[in-house]
Enzyme design. Structure first.
Site, short mmCIF file in Angstrom:
data_model
loop_
_atom_site.label_atom_id
_atom_site.label_comp_id
_atom_site.label_asym_id
_atom_site.label_seq_id
_atom_site.Cartn_x
_atom_site.Cartn_y
_atom_site.Cartn_z
N LYS A 38 -6.61 -60.11 56.49
CA LYS A 38 -7.44 -59.23 55.66
C LYS A 38 -8.03 -58.05 56.42
CE LYS A 38 -11.55 -62.09 56.22
NZ LYS A 38 -12.13 -63.38 55.85
N ARG A 131 -22.29 -70.45 53.07
CA ARG A 131 -21.46 -69.53 52.33
C ARG A 131 -20.75 -70.39 51.28
NH1 ARG A 131 -16.93 -65.25 54.59
NH2 ARG A 131 -15.49 -66.90 54.04
C1 LIG Z 1 -11.94 -64.13 56.94
C2 LIG Z 1 -11.78 -65.58 56.88
C3 LIG Z 1 -11.28 -66.28 57.98
C4 LIG Z 1 -10.92 -65.60 59.30
O1 LIG Z 1 -12.10 -65.29 60.00
P1 LIG Z 1 -12.04 -64.67 61.49
O2 LIG Z 1 -13.44 -64.75 61.96
O3 LIG Z 1 -11.54 -63.30 61.36
O4 LIG Z 1 -11.14 -65.55 62.27
C5 LIG Z 1 -11.10 -67.64 57.86
N1 LIG Z 1 -11.42 -68.30 56.73
C6 LIG Z 1 -11.93 -67.66 55.64
C7 LIG Z 1 -12.26 -68.45 54.43
C8 LIG Z 1 -12.14 -66.29 55.69
O5 LIG Z 1 -12.63 -65.66 54.62
#
Ligand SMILES: *Cc1c(COP(=O)(O)O)cnc(C)c1O
Length: 356
Positions: A38, A131
């Site tokens: 993303k 979250r």
């Molecule tokens: C963005 C996201 C990740 C990845 O997070 P990083 O800190 O970039 O490794 C993993 N799991 C979920 C649910 C996310 O939204």
């Protein structure tokens, strides 16, 4: 090669290198890596660079990005809890999605049935970060309902930490997830092959060999992009932190005072600016602004350049101490943090170049 500025340059070899390092580290701990795309908007050359490492599952929070990756030969995970009216796209474009709401899961089941398929889900459990996810005490009750849906296969439990509450993953909170999985398997006599133990903040545990046994998946974005774990911000040994850089062109250079002339109100963003009087300085304006970058996530490679500030379209730099004489038309190179890469990759005003 001709460049149009501002631009992000991505060194694809470094991306593959980082992804491979992290995959190797995780595999040593019996953990699979989901490569999270993303932050770079699932731009296909970068996704391909991640896949070239051998990682074979990609995760993204946006349907639009998953759709873009439809043709790629890899498993796809939807990271953000889906909206109810996305159910069709979720089933169509992802192999597995993270979920926490029964009525949405019901909708996914209904759509999956219509499409004559079974959709895989991971139930998200909140171990403290506040979250997404079901509270631990509610997991048994919700699983009881999930397993009634004909076209849903519950394949595991997952958690996400260090995103909202800043909670650091450890043996205690991740251990709870493993225990919970064992309990669910026993009560309902089902197999739950996946325990998805978080994001790049869990990488420090992989490096230290302290990930609780049973955690067998991590979803990694920042680790691959910036080569660091995010619990303490430490570099992952052997990884690059500069796979992504921002380049911006100087459009004005003038010697000016450091304190504005006139009565000071608020700036374009409603903030009252403060100025330290450093006398007359050589100031450069680079053609990039807050519409494209996150100001405090930007650091010039040339350590003798300071950032004064930015408006929507102008980045104001102090180049007085630069040993290299700079002129209009010169290009300044910056390292970026996660938020800045996210902004720059998302801005249509920033060109993207990929070096193979
Ligand atoms: C963005 C996201 C990740 C990845 O997070 P990083 O800190 O970039 O490794 C993993 N799991 C979920 C649910 C996310 O939204």
């Amino acid at each position: 090669m001709v460049r149009r500025y501002p631009c992000v340059e991505v060194d694809l070899k470094k991306v593959t290198h980082n992804a491979r390092k992290i995959m190797t580290l995780c595999n040593k701990n019996d953990i699979d890596v989901v490569g999270v795309t993303k932050v770079f908007c699932a731009e296909l050359p970068v996704v391909q660079a991640v896949l070239n490492s051998g990682i074979n599952m990609i995760g993204d929070s946006r349907i639009l990005n998953l759709k873009k990756m439809e043709g790629l030969n890899c498993k796809k995970m939807l990271l953000r809890i889906p909206m109810k009216d996305q159910a069709y796209e979720v089933v169509k474009y992802s192999d597995i999605s993270l979920n926490s709401e029964l009525n949405v899961i019901g909708e996914l089941s209904r759509v999956a049935k219509m499409l004559n398929t079974v959709h895989n889900i991971i139930l998200m459990v909140d171990v403290g970060d506040l979250r997404e996810g079901v509270l631990i005490k509610d997991v048994i009750d919700i699983v009881k309902e999930i397993i009634k849906f004909e076209n849903i296969r519950l394949v595991g439990l997952g958690t996400n930490v260090t995103c909202y509450g800043g909670v650091i993953p450890d043996e205690n909170n991740l251990g709870k997830l493993v225990k919970l999985r064992d309990k669910v398997m026993e009560i309902f006599d089902i197999d739950l092959p996946i325990i998805s133990g978080g994001n790049s903040s869990s990488l420090y545990m992989a490096a230290g060999g302290t990930v609780p046994k049973g955690i067998n998946q991590l979803r990694i974005g920042e680790g691959i992009v910036l080569g660091r774990e995010t619990s303490f911000g430490h570099k992952i040994s052997g990884c690059y932190s500069d796979a992504f850089v921002l380049k911006s062109e100087i459009i004005e250079i003038k010697d000016k005072p450091t304190v504005p002339v006139g009565k000071i109100g608020v700036d374009a963003f409603g903030e009252k600016p403060r100025f330290k009087d450093k006398g007359i300085r050589k100031r450069a304006i680079a053609a990039v602004g807050r519409q494209d970058i996150k100001l405090d996530g930007l650091s010039p490679l040339n350590k003798n350049i300071d950032i004064f500030g930015a408006s929507s379209d102008h980045l104001i730099l102090d180049i007085t101490e630069s040993e290299k004489p700079l002129k209009v038309g010169d290009v300044i190179v910056f390292n970026m943090d996660y938020g800045c890469i996210l902004a720059a990759m998302t801005s249509p005003y920033v060109n993207k170049y990929y070096s193979a």
